[in-house]
Every structure is written in structure tokens, then in C-alpha cells.
Scaffold this motif. Structure first.
Motif, PDB file in Angstrom:
ATOM      1  N   LEU A 138     -24.822  25.655 -24.974  1.00 48.32           N
ATOM      2  CA  LEU A 138     -24.292  24.896 -24.295  1.00 48.32           C
ATOM      3  C   LEU A 138     -23.510  23.879 -25.146  1.00 48.32           C
ATOM      4  CD1 LEU A 138     -26.590  24.281 -21.275  1.00 48.32           C
ATOM      5  CD2 LEU A 138     -24.492  25.712 -21.379  1.00 48.32           C
ATOM      6  N   GLY A 139     -24.120  23.393 -26.465  1.00 50.31           N
ATOM      7  CA  GLY A 139     -23.457  22.526 -27.158  1.00 50.31           C
ATOM      8  C   GLY A 139     -23.566  21.072 -26.534  1.00 50.31           C
ATOM      9  N   TYR A 140     -24.718  20.761 -25.797  1.00 48.14           N
ATOM     10  CA  TYR A 140     -24.984  19.631 -25.135  1.00 48.14           C
ATOM     11  C   TYR A 140     -24.815  18.264 -26.098  1.00 48.14           C
ATOM     12  CZ  TYR A 140     -27.087  15.712 -22.526  1.00 48.14           C
ATOM     13  OH  TYR A 140     -27.279  14.502 -21.893  1.00 48.14           O
TER      14      TYR A 140
ATOM     15  N   ASP B  61     -24.160  22.766 -16.246  1.00 49.05           N
ATOM     16  CA  ASP B  61     -23.993  21.565 -16.041  1.00 49.05           C
ATOM     17  C   ASP B  61     -25.136  20.440 -16.266  1.00 49.05           C
ATOM     18  OD1 ASP B  61     -21.160  22.045 -15.470  1.00 49.05           O
ATOM     19  OD2 ASP B  61     -21.572  22.050 -13.219  1.00 49.05           O
ATOM     20  N   LEU B  62     -26.234  20.898 -16.815  1.00 46.51           N
ATOM     21  CA  LEU B  62     -27.479  20.242 -16.841  1.00 46.51           C
ATOM     22  C   LEU B  62     -27.901  20.518 -18.275  1.00 46.51           C
ATOM     23  CD1 LEU B  62     -29.365  21.378 -13.503  1.00 46.51           C
ATOM     24  CD2 LEU B  62     -27.995  19.241 -13.945  1.00 46.51           C
TER      25      LEU B  62
ATOM     26  N   SER C 223     -32.334  33.610 -24.722  1.00 50.11           N
ATOM     27  CA  SER C 223     -32.792  32.686 -24.069  1.00 50.11           C
ATOM     28  C   SER C 223     -33.542  33.137 -22.728  1.00 50.11           C
ATOM     29  CB  SER C 223     -31.843  31.546 -23.860  1.00 50.11           C
ATOM     30  OG  SER C 223     -32.143  30.538 -22.990  1.00 50.11           O
ATOM     31  N   ARG C 224     -32.868  34.072 -21.851  1.00 49.50           N
ATOM     32  CA  ARG C 224     -33.492  33.863 -20.565  1.00 49.50           C
ATOM     33  C   ARG C 224     -34.659  34.929 -20.482  1.00 49.50           C
ATOM     34  NH1 ARG C 224     -29.466  37.412 -16.870  1.00 49.50           N
ATOM     35  NH2 ARG C 224     -31.222  36.926 -15.313  1.00 49.50           N
ATOM     36  N   LEU C 225     -35.057  35.861 -21.568  1.00 44.82           N
ATOM     37  CA  LEU C 225     -35.959  36.540 -21.754  1.00 44.82           C
ATOM     38  C   LEU C 225     -37.170  35.518 -22.235  1.00 44.82           C
ATOM     39  CD1 LEU C 225     -36.571  39.460 -21.330  1.00 44.82           C
ATOM     40  CD2 LEU C 225     -35.964  39.846 -23.906  1.00 44.82           C
ATOM     41  N   SER C 226     -37.021  34.738 -23.127  1.00 52.78           N
ATOM     42  CA  SER C 226     -37.855  33.669 -23.676  1.00 52.78           C
ATOM     43  C   SER C 226     -38.767  32.911 -22.205  1.00 52.78           C
ATOM     44  CB  SER C 226     -37.264  32.793 -24.623  1.00 52.78           C
ATOM     45  OG  SER C 226     -36.928  33.497 -25.818  1.00 52.78           O
ATOM     46  N   PHE C 227     -37.439  32.388 -21.413  1.00 49.85           N
ATOM     47  CA  PHE C 227     -38.002  31.649 -20.340  1.00 49.85           C
ATOM     48  C   PHE C 227     -39.053  32.450 -19.422  1.00 49.85           C
ATOM     49  CE2 PHE C 227     -34.354  28.813 -20.714  1.00 49.85           C
ATOM     50  CZ  PHE C 227     -35.019  27.468 -20.507  1.00 49.85           C
ATOM     51  N   ALA C 228     -38.716  33.933 -19.186  1.00 58.32           N
ATOM     52  CA  ALA C 228     -39.590  34.722 -18.685  1.00 58.32           C
ATOM     53  C   ALA C 228     -40.858  34.881 -19.352  1.00 58.32           C
ATOM     54  CB  ALA C 228     -38.742  36.208 -18.280  1.00 58.32           C
ATOM     55  N   LEU C 229     -40.924  34.941 -20.710  1.00 59.52           N
ATOM     56  CA  LEU C 229     -42.049  35.010 -21.315  1.00 59.52           C
ATOM     57  C   LEU C 229     -42.898  34.068 -21.292  1.00 59.52           C
ATOM     58  CD1 LEU C 229     -41.046  37.263 -24.190  1.00 59.52           C
ATOM     59  CD2 LEU C 229     -42.923  37.901 -22.928  1.00 59.52           C
ATOM     60  N   ALA C 230     -42.438  32.798 -21.230  1.00 61.37           N
ATOM     61  CA  ALA C 230     -43.040  31.583 -21.190  1.00 61.37           C
ATOM     62  C   ALA C 230     -43.690  31.573 -19.834  1.00 61.37           C
ATOM     63  CB  ALA C 230     -42.038  30.225 -21.233  1.00 61.37           C
ATOM     64  N   LYS C 231     -43.014  31.871 -18.588  1.00 61.14           N
ATOM     65  CA  LYS C 231     -43.885  32.151 -17.525  1.00 61.14           C
ATOM     66  C   LYS C 231     -44.876  32.930 -17.414  1.00 61.14           C
ATOM     67  CE  LYS C 231     -43.879  33.383 -12.873  1.00 61.14           C
ATOM     68  NZ  LYS C 231     -44.716  34.412 -12.277  1.00 61.14           N
TER      69      LYS C 231
ATOM     70  N   GLY D  29     -13.902  39.479 -22.468  1.00 63.48           N
ATOM     71  CA  GLY D  29     -13.680  38.183 -22.879  1.00 63.48           C
ATOM     72  C   GLY D  29     -14.513  37.179 -22.226  1.00 63.48           C
ATOM     73  N   ALA D  30     -14.294  37.234 -20.829  1.00 60.83           N
ATOM     74  CA  ALA D  30     -15.342  36.470 -20.188  1.00 60.83           C
ATOM     75  C   ALA D  30     -17.046  36.801 -20.462  1.00 60.83           C
ATOM     76  CB  ALA D  30     -15.000  36.658 -18.614  1.00 60.83           C
ATOM     77  N   LEU D  31     -17.017  37.829 -20.492  1.00 63.50           N
ATOM     78  CA  LEU D  31     -18.635  38.227 -21.067  1.00 63.50           C
ATOM     79  C   LEU D  31     -19.030  37.760 -22.300  1.00 63.50           C
ATOM     80  CD1 LEU D  31     -18.861  42.045 -19.953  1.00 63.50           C
ATOM     81  CD2 LEU D  31     -19.996  39.851 -18.710  1.00 63.50           C
ATOM     82  N   ALA D  32     -18.132  37.803 -23.308  1.00 62.25           N
ATOM     83  CA  ALA D  32     -18.435  37.199 -24.588  1.00 62.25           C
ATOM     84  C   ALA D  32     -18.379  35.651 -24.353  1.00 62.25           C
ATOM     85  CB  ALA D  32     -17.272  37.521 -25.618  1.00 62.25           C
ATOM     86  N   ILE D  33     -17.741  34.927 -23.666  1.00 60.00           N
ATOM     87  CA  ILE D  33     -17.904  33.676 -23.480  1.00 60.00           C
ATOM     88  C   ILE D  33     -19.567  33.343 -22.758  1.00 60.00           C
ATOM     89  CG2 ILE D  33     -17.016  31.617 -22.021  1.00 60.00           C
ATOM     90  CD1 ILE D  33     -15.349  32.007 -24.130  1.00 60.00           C
ATOM     91  N   ALA D  34     -19.764  34.220 -21.820  1.00 56.93           N
ATOM     92  CA  ALA D  34     -20.973  33.913 -21.185  1.00 56.93           C
ATOM     93  C   ALA D  34     -22.238  34.140 -22.228  1.00 56.93           C
ATOM     94  CB  ALA D  34     -21.315  35.055 -20.218  1.00 56.93           C
ATOM     95  N   VAL D  35     -22.162  34.656 -23.332  1.00 57.39           N
ATOM     96  CA  VAL D  35     -23.130  34.861 -24.317  1.00 57.39           C
ATOM     97  C   VAL D  35     -22.627  33.812 -25.710  1.00 57.39           C
ATOM     98  CG1 VAL D  35     -23.799  37.124 -23.397  1.00 57.39           C
ATOM     99  CG2 VAL D  35     -22.005  37.066 -25.205  1.00 57.39           C
TER     100      VAL D  35
END
Length: 661
Positions: free
Chosen positions: A381-383, A541-542, A347-355, A46-52
Motif C-alpha cells: 500500500l505504501g502507506y 483505504d486503511l 499477505s492474505r495467506l499469512s493472515f489466514a495462517l495467523a488465524k 494490467g488491473a490484476l498486476a496492479i492488484a498484486v
């Protein structure tokens, strides 16, 4: 090698703790195939589902965990939390009412109060928002206990056992034994419940599951010394336990004892050289130690063994310099094309590819991936910018209340002998706070506390509630805060706290810690905002930084509030200009040392040699020392920004000369 249920759980918990979500999910799923009702495996899934960001998928896992083990308060809390996320208000209310019949204290649901409609909110008796005895504290599980605490926990475990709550009793006894492995009352208590400890060592590779659970709890609670010592004790009986070695290595890594962490992970690889997970852990430890070439080799080997692990790809991408034709770029693009890839990993993979594409000069592809990465992260995040505007408005409002509050720290309590004086280093994220901490903590009299969340938690809670700051709250918070600093950084006349967002609560810092030093780091606004936008922060938080307009709007809120604080506390805040620091390092560092009242040490001019590692987004840049980089690098992408940064011109001095954060 086939893992037992206990081994799979321990490996999964450690993988989850180290950010390897794919591996953790695989291992927890293996457990559920054998035991579909396993409470911990369900709860962690459940926690992993929340994380993604898949709350609907988390609901049945949390429900299964609760059904299997209703005596565990965390299962109730997780279930209620996910119900509220899914707007199932009536069901959440019903579940909270039902929890009382299982002995769950209603006060534990107090954090959910603000998320309930006013007609269903809890009564005042259920609240606990940093008021007097309600001041939040970490659980005592995993901490070194005094005699009174130890006896209290032993009595609690005994009561749980007699009432039939055997699993809770086992957990308490195991937590005690993780700190005091020879405690007879805990050993006897486990024996009465049919759990033996020493006998299990005979012919077994790994220690009992209860011991592994207690050790990972110590890591999660930040009690790294206790975790390392307990793991070392258990390794005497289980010298071939890879799980145990990994736990001890992780504890060493968190303690910045890099050589010992590396030794642990190499010992684990000597037992099983084909473990991608251990190669990943070794790579992270080598990276922390500054051996980037060896770290790259370890991450590369981990990818050879598990080429689909997104976390390893991202870790490697962050520390290597890509060249045209690098096969890792193709590999990451292939993974990104998988429609089944969870959005968080996408999202993480896209940040890595941007770099990667920025490294090879393909700026159009770099910005396309960066824009995609930020859009996905923002959606997850639903900011809502209105929440930050409301928070800042409440900060100004609360300041009026604080000014009318007489509570303060008596002069005799401000600098007790043996207690460190806090140094708060504040500013925007990616503004230079990490480098300043590295400079200061290179001094022998300064410990590095890193980013401590406590002041931010206190400030957010009492500003939201507009609570009076009592003398008792001040005393309790000072004691808890300084204890946390000492746990993190040990001795020293001064200890730093470099959580940048503490700029929001400078009035509270000034009131609660009149002896503290407050250093505000100011960096060029264009460089700061661009660096925020291109960074995938670990914290949630950002949320503002994943949209260009939101980033500029937040920066405006920050500048206006800092101007207010400068007017309120002109003698308390030291203003450190980052561009001046990198262009005239020695002059500015000497001025900083004089302000803090430190004697001069040349080590402060070589922060890159500081063995204390900054575990932030700036870690690799700090390794390069203080240098005149080019914050004007954002101008490479100016044509893609469509004028988004134009409002920042009013704050710019025109000097863009830094690259560190």
C-alpha cells in the motif's frame, strides 16, 4: 470442457469480481495466447498486476489495450495512472495531450491533477471536484433509464456507429439490452453492426459476449436488481449457460437473497460438478446464509478440485476452527513457501495462517505470520502516516470555512414524504459499527445500507481542495446519496450507512443532512487497535492498520477529532458505549431505539437472526449475537508487542469486554 474466447472472458471477469485473482489471471492468459492484442484481456491483466502491486508489469498490458482500442477512455485513464505511479511524468503528460485527438474529454484526467508537478497541472476548466455540476456521479450504464436517458444513449450509440467507433456503439447498445432486452432500436442498431442477439440462441450454450459484458458491468456498478432480471431473461434462451447462472447467482447474493443464490450455484454444479469456481461461489453463498458447515464443505470441495487457490484457502480459514494437525495448515505453509507467490496472495495467506495458529494455541507462530502479513500489506500500500496527519489538519481548517458558508438545506426539503432518513453509524473500524447496524436493521422500519463510500468521497475531495459547499452541491449530493441508499436497501423510514470513517466528516453530515441521526460507537482502545492490526481489510483505504505504531497514531488522531466534534455538535451525536451494549444489551438497545425514534421491536435483541448479512470483517462474529466476549484477548499477545500499545492507556476506561466489531 474447452471454453470459447467469449466464455473465457466472461468467466475471468466474474472470477475477478469475486476476488479469485489466480483464476482470473489464468483465464485472461488463455485469451492472450490466442489473441495477444485483445484489448479487454490486456486491460484486465494490467488491473490484476496492479492488484498484486506490480505496476511495472501492468504498463505493457495497459499499453497494448490502448493500442488495440484507442476509442476506449478507460484504457487512456489506466495507462496514464500507471505512468504516474512509475513517475513517468513527461510521458503521462504526452499521453493526456494525445488523448484529445481521439475524442477523449480532458476533464476525465482531472483526478490526476494533484499527482502532477505544478508546472504541468491542468487548468481550472478541467477540474471536477464535487463543485456544482462537477459533482461525481456513477455512469448511467447498467442503471434503469428514464425515456430521456434512454433516447440519449440510443442517439449516442448511433453517432458512435456512424463515426466508426463500432465497439463503443456495441457496448452502449448491449448495455441498453441488458436492461431492456426487447428494445427494438438497440436490436436494430446491433444488427446494422453485424451483431445478432436472438439468432445466437440457436444451438449456443452461452449468450453473446456483448450481453455477458453488459451483465458483468451491471454487477460492477452495483446494479444487482437489473443484473438479476436481465440474467433471468437471458436464461430462458440459454438455460445451460453456467456463466449466466453464475452471474445471476452473484446478483442474488449481493441482494441478500441467499436461498435463490444457492439455488443458482447448485444448478450450475448440476451442469458441471467439477467446477472449483462454482463450488467456491456456492460456499460463499452458504456462508452468507449462515450455514457454515455446508459452506466449509463447499470450500473443501473447491480445494479438492483446485488445491492451490489461495482465495479459497483464506475463505475457508476464516470460518472454520482449526485443530492440531489440520492438513490445511500444512497445505497453506507449502503454498507460502513458493517464492513465485505474488505478495498480495502471500499477505492474505499469512493472515489466514495467523488465524489458524491462534486457533491451535501456537501464539508465537501466529504472531510471526501476522507480523509478516502486515509488513507485506503495508509495503504494497505504501502507506505514509504524514498523509493522514495532513488530512486531519485540513479537516480542522475546512471546518472554519464551512462555518462561514451560509448554504444549508431548507426546512421544507429535510424530510420529504417517502424519502428515508439516514442513520450514520461512525467510529473506528472494528469498533462495533457492524453490530449496531444489525441491531437497528432488525427493526422493520430500518433498511441496512452497509458501507456507503459517497460521503467519504465528498468529504475527502472538498477538504483537500478547501472548496466552498454550495447549495447546488448540497441538493445534488442529497439526491444522489439517497438514491444510492434506496438502491441498496429499498424502502424504510430509516436507512443506515455504517462506513466507520465517516467520523471524519461529521460537520458535513450535519450540514447536508440536518435530519440524519449520527451514532458514534466507542470501544475499548486496546481491543480496537488490536482488532485493526490483525484484520486484512478488503479496502486499501486503511493503510495505517498494518503497523502497530501507525495504528496507535491514527487512533490518537481519531480521538482528538471526535472530542472536537463532541464540542461542536453536542446535541447531534449519540455516544454508544460498546462495552455497555454487550454487558446490558436490552437497556442500551432501548435507549438507542428511543434516540432514533423507533418503536420497540423485540427483533432488535436478536441481531444474529437478521437476514440482512453484514459483508464486512465482522460477518462471522455477528452470527453469534451480542455476547460478552473478551477484548482482553489481545493480552495473549502482549509480550510480542514491545509496549506499542502503552500510549493507549490515556484513553482506556479499563473495561475490556467485547469481541464483536
Amino acid at each position: 470442457m474447452t471454453l470459447t474466447i467469449d466464455e473465457a472472458l466472461a468467466e475471468a471477469r466474474l472470477a475477478q469480481q469475486n476476488g479469485q485473482l489466480q483464476e482470473a489471471e489464468r483465464l485472461f492468459s488463455q485469451v492472450l495466447k490466442v489473441h495477444p492484442d485483445h484489448p479487454e484481456a490486456n486491460h484486465c491483466m494490467g488491473a490484476l498486476a496492479i492488484a498484486v502491486a506490480k505496476p511495472a508489469e501492468a504498463l505493457p498490458f495497459f499499453g497494448a489495450a490502448l493500442k488495440a482500442d484507442p476509442q476506449n477512455a478507460s484504457h487512456w485513464l489506466s495507462y496514464v495512472d500507471i505512468l504516474l505511479q512509475l513517475d513517468m511524468i513527461d510521458e503521462a503528460r504526452r499521453v493526456m495531450d494525445t488523448a484529445a485527438r481521439f475524442g477523449i474529454d480532458a476533464k476525465q484526467f482531472a483526478p490526476f491533477e494533484t499527482r502532477l508537478p505544478s508546472s504541468t497541472k491542468m487548468t481550472a476548466e478541467g477540474r471536477g471536484a464535487f463543485q456544482g455540476e462537477g459533482l461525481s456521479k456513477k455512469p448511467t450504464e447498467g442503471r434503469a433509464l428514464n425515456n430521456a436517458q434512454l433516447n440519449r444513449q440510443l442517439r449516442q450509440a448511433s453517432k458512435k456507429a456512424k463515426s466508426g467507433a463500432h465497439q463503443e456503439a456495441i457496448s452502449i447498445y448491449s448495455g441498453i439490452l441488458a436492461i431492456y432486452p426487447k428494445n427494438k432500436r438497440a436490436l436494430d442498431g446491433l444488427a446494422e453492426l453485424g451483431v445478432t442477439v436472438n439468432a445466437n440462441a440457436v444451438g449456443k450454450v452461452d449468450p453473446p459476449a456483448e450481453s455477458l459484458t453488459a451483465l458483468t458491468a451491471l454487477i460492477e456498478n452495483g446494479q444487482f436488481n437489473e443484473a438479476q432480471q436481465a440474467a433471468a431473461t437471458l436464461r430462458q434462451s440459454f438455460p445451460k449457460s453456467i456463466i449466466l447462472i453464475n452471474i445471476e447467482g452473484t446478483a442474488f447474493a449481493r441482494l441478500n437473497r441467499h436461498d435463490e443464490a444457492i439455488e443458482c450455484f447448485r444448478a450450475a454444479l448440476a451442469i458441471n460438478p467439477e467446477s472449483a469456481r462454482v463450488h467456491y461461489y456456492l460456499g460463499a453463498a452458504l456462508e452468507d446464509a449462515g450455514d457454515l458447515a455446508a459452506a466449509c464443505n463447499s470450500f473443501t470441495e473447491a480445494l479438492r478440485l483446485d488445491p492451490g487457490d489461495v482465495g479459497t484457502h483464506c475463505q475457508l480459514a476464516a470460518i472454520k476452527r482449526f485443530r492440531e494437525g489440520d492438513p490445511q495448515i500444512v497445505a497453506m505453509e507449502t503454498l507460502l513457501a513458493d517464492k513465485a507467490l505474488p505478495d498480495k496472495l502471500r499477505s492474505r495467506l499469512s493472515f489466514a495462517l495467523a488465524k489458524a495458529y491462534e486457533d491451535v494455541g501456537a501464539l508465537d507462530k501466529s504472531f510471526r505470520h501476522l507480523k509478516q502479513a502486515n509488513a507485506v500489506r503495508s509495503r504494497l500500500l505504501g502507506y505514509d502516516a504524514a498523509q493522514d496527519r495532513e488530512l486531519f489538519a485540513n479537516i480542522y481548517k475546512y471546518h472554519e470555512l464551512l462555518e462561514a458558508t451560509p448554504a444549508e438545506v431548507p426546512a421544507s426539503d429535510r424530510s420529504p414524504a417517502g424519502e428515508p432518513v439516514p442513520i450514520f453509524i461512525v467510529g473506528m473500524p472494528r469498533s462495533g459499527t457492524t453490530l449496531v447496524e444489525q441491531i437497528l436493521s432488525a427493526h422493520s422500519g430500518v433498511g441496512a445500507g452497509g458501507e456507503v463510500e459517497l460521503m467519504s468521497q465528498l468529504g475527502t475531495a472538498i477538504v483537500r481542495e478547501q472548496s466552498h459547499l454550495s447549495s447546488q452541491t448540497i441538493r445534488d449530493f442529497r439526491a444522489m446519496y439517497k438514491s444510492t441508499l434506496l438502491d441498496r436497501a429499498g424502502g424504510g423510514a430509516f436507512i443506515t450507512d455504517k462506513l466507520p470513517q465517516n467520523f471524519r466528516y461529521i460537520n458535513l453530515i450535519a450540514r447536508i443532512f440536518p435530519e440524519a441521526r449520527i451514532i458514534h460507537v466507542e470501544r475499548d482502545p486496546f481491543a480496537t487497535c488490536w482488532s485493526n492490526y490483525k484484520q486484512n481489510f478488503v479496502t486499501n483505504d486503511l493503510g495505517y492498520c498494518y503497523d502497530l505504531a501507525d495504528t496507535v497514531a491514527y487512533y490518537t488522531l481519531y480521538r482528538e477529532l471526535m472530542d472536537f466534534w463532541f464540542g461542536q455538535y453536542p446535541d447531534r451525536i449519540y455516544r454508544l458505549d460498546y462495552e455497555r451494549l454487550v454487558s446490558d444489551q436490552e437497556t442500551e438497545t432501548r435507549k438507542l431505539a428511543a434516540h432514533v425514534e423507533l418503536d420497540w421491536q423485540d427483533a432488535m435483541l436478536a441481531p444474529q437472526d437478521n437476514r440482512r448479512i453484514a459483508r464486512t470483517a465482522s460477518q462471522q462474529q455477528i452470527r453469534q449475537g451480542v455476547y460478552k466476549g473478551s477484548s482482553a484477548q489481545w493480552r495473549k499477545f502482549e509480550s510480542f508487542l514491545a509496549g506499542a500499545f502503552e500510549p493507549l492507556g490515556q484513553y482506556s476506561s479499563g473495561n475490556c469486554d467485547s469481541e464483536h466489531s
